[in-house]
Write a protein that holds these residues in place. Structure first.
Motif, short mmCIF file in Angstrom:
data_model
loop_
_atom_site.label_atom_id
_atom_site.label_comp_id
_atom_site.label_asym_id
_atom_site.label_seq_id
_atom_site.Cartn_x
_atom_site.Cartn_y
_atom_site.Cartn_z
N MET A 1 0.84 -1.18 0.00
CA MET A 1 0.00 0.00 0.00
C MET A 1 0.88 1.24 0.00
O MET A 1 1.89 1.29 0.67
CB MET A 1 -0.88 -0.03 1.26
N SER A 2 0.48 2.25 -0.74
CA SER A 2 1.30 3.46 -0.82
C SER A 2 1.18 4.30 0.45
O SER A 2 0.24 4.13 1.24
CB SER A 2 0.88 4.29 -2.03
N LEU A 3 2.14 5.20 0.62
CA LEU A 3 2.13 6.08 1.78
C LEU A 3 0.87 6.93 1.81
O LEU A 3 0.27 7.14 2.86
CB LEU A 3 3.37 6.96 1.80
N LEU A 4 0.41 7.39 0.65
CA LEU A 4 -0.79 8.21 0.58
C LEU A 4 -2.01 7.44 1.09
O LEU A 4 -2.83 7.98 1.85
CB LEU A 4 -1.04 8.71 -0.84
N ASN A 5 -2.14 6.19 0.71
CA ASN A 5 -3.24 5.37 1.21
C ASN A 5 -3.15 5.19 2.73
O ASN A 5 -4.15 5.27 3.43
CB ASN A 5 -3.27 4.00 0.54
N ASN A 6 -1.95 4.91 3.20
CA ASN A 6 -1.75 4.74 4.65
C ASN A 6 -2.09 6.01 5.41
O ASN A 6 -2.73 5.95 6.46
CB ASN A 6 -0.31 4.33 4.94
N VAL A 7 -1.65 7.14 4.89
CA VAL A 7 -1.92 8.42 5.55
C VAL A 7 -3.42 8.70 5.56
O VAL A 7 -3.98 9.15 6.56
CB VAL A 7 -1.13 9.55 4.88
N THR A 8 -4.09 8.43 4.46
CA THR A 8 -5.54 8.64 4.38
C THR A 8 -6.27 7.80 5.42
O THR A 8 -7.16 8.28 6.12
CB THR A 8 -6.06 8.30 2.97
#
Length: 87
Positions: A1-8
């Motif tokens: 999973m990308s960092l953007l998905n994790n942050v979201t």
């Protein structure tokens, strides 16, 4: 999973924690009636938005995401203030 998905996902979890888990019914009632209660609620949101990403991603994450975290918190502040008639 990308960092953007994790942050979201983390920001969503922060919202749920701040609005439900760390807020009693009494606090919910007080934030509707007084500015003090609303400020207390918004400070809890700020703490959750700062601490949870640090705990999950490390201290350096805030240097990359501080503007996003601040924007999410500020939008929550504005929406709550409008909702409760402060603005």
């Amino acid at each position: 999973m990308s960092l953007l998905n994790n942050v979201t996902i983390v920001l969503f979890i922060c919202h749920v924690l701040g609005d439900f888990q760390f807020q009693s019914q009494e606090m919910s009632d007080v934030k509707i009636k007084s500015l003090y209660g609303l400020i207390k609620h918004l400070l809890i949101h700020a703490l959750v938005l700062i601490l949870l990403p640090i705990l999950l991603f490390g201290w350096n994450i805030l240097s990359e995401l501080w503007l996003l975290v601040f924007s999410v918190w500020l939008s929550h502040c504005i929406l709550d203030m409008i909702k409760f008639g402060v603005l």
